[in-house]
Motif scaffolding. Structure first.
Motif, PDB file in Angstrom:
ATOM      1  N   MET A 116       0.772  -1.260   0.197  1.00 38.58           N
ATOM      2  CA  MET A 116       0.045  -0.060  -0.002  1.00 38.58           C
ATOM      3  C   MET A 116       0.756   1.227   0.022  1.00 38.58           C
ATOM      4  N   ALA A 117       0.519   2.305  -0.740  1.00 38.97           N
ATOM      5  CA  ALA A 117       1.128   3.479  -0.599  1.00 38.97           C
ATOM      6  C   ALA A 117       0.253   4.524  -0.079  1.00 38.97           C
ATOM      7  N   LYS A 118       0.840   5.470   0.753  1.00 46.07           N
ATOM      8  CA  LYS A 118       0.095   6.580   1.174  1.00 46.07           C
ATOM      9  C   LYS A 118       0.037   7.606   0.070  1.00 46.07           C
ATOM     10  N   VAL A 119      -0.934   8.161  -0.167  1.00 46.44           N
ATOM     11  CA  VAL A 119      -1.357   8.936  -1.209  1.00 46.44           C
ATOM     12  C   VAL A 119      -1.857  10.553  -0.670  1.00 46.44           C
ATOM     13  N   LEU A 120      -1.123  11.570  -0.864  1.00 46.67           N
ATOM     14  CA  LEU A 120      -1.219  12.935  -0.354  1.00 46.67           C
ATOM     15  C   LEU A 120      -1.661  13.799  -1.471  1.00 46.67           C
TER      16      LEU A 120
ATOM     17  N   VAL B  37      -3.739   3.335  -0.859  1.00 47.20           N
ATOM     18  CA  VAL B  37      -4.088   3.009  -2.134  1.00 47.20           C
ATOM     19  C   VAL B  37      -2.968   1.828  -2.413  1.00 47.20           C
ATOM     20  N   GLU B  38      -3.730   0.795  -3.063  1.00 45.80           N
ATOM     21  CA  GLU B  38      -2.629  -0.226  -3.546  1.00 45.80           C
ATOM     22  C   GLU B  38      -2.515  -0.024  -4.938  1.00 45.80           C
ATOM     23  N   ALA B  39      -1.245   0.117  -5.538  1.00 43.85           N
ATOM     24  CA  ALA B  39      -0.753   0.349  -6.836  1.00 43.85           C
ATOM     25  C   ALA B  39       0.684   0.103  -7.148  1.00 43.85           C
ATOM     26  N   ALA B  40       0.942  -0.468  -8.304  1.00 37.99           N
ATOM     27  CA  ALA B  40       2.325  -0.984  -8.431  1.00 37.99           C
ATOM     28  C   ALA B  40       3.472   0.372  -8.917  1.00 37.99           C
ATOM     29  N   SER B  41       2.591   1.171  -9.615  1.00 34.05           N
ATOM     30  CA  SER B  41       3.366   2.060  -9.971  1.00 34.05           C
ATOM     31  C   SER B  41       2.577   3.574  -9.941  1.00 34.05           C
ATOM     32  N   ILE B  42       3.362   4.850 -10.312  1.00 37.17           N
ATOM     33  CA  ILE B  42       2.835   5.888 -10.236  1.00 37.17           C
ATOM     34  C   ILE B  42       1.792   5.993 -11.293  1.00 37.17           C
TER      35      ILE B  42
END
Length: 79
Positions: free
Chosen positions: A1-5, A21-26
């Motif tokens: 999981m990535a923290k999105v701001l 959000v779970e994502a493999a890339s930007i």
């Protein structure tokens, strides 16, 4: 999981400031957010929006490691 701001008008448009959000890339992250909210997707791809990955401005697509922080920064103006 990535923290999105999201900051400034991007935050106001989305109605949230931070989420995980779970994502493999930007690119995958942007596509996922755009799929959830067309207006936010358009704004994130707009001119002058910068992306910071783990507090460093990056250009183009980058893979996201677990625990990454991705910040979308609106265009800056000054005078």
């Amino acid at each position: 999981m990535a923290k999105v701001l999201l900051f400034g008008p991007l935050r106001d448009l989305a109605g949230w400031r931070e989420r995980e959000v779970e994502a493999a890339s930007i690119a995958a992250l942007k596509a996922q957010l755009a799929g959830e909210d067309d207006r936010l997707g358009a704004a994130l791809s707009g001119p002058g929006v910068q992306v910071a990955l783990d507090q460093a401005i990056v250009l183009g697509d980058r893979p996201l490691a677990a625990g990454a922080e991705v910040a979308f920064l609106p265009p800056m103006s000054g005078g």
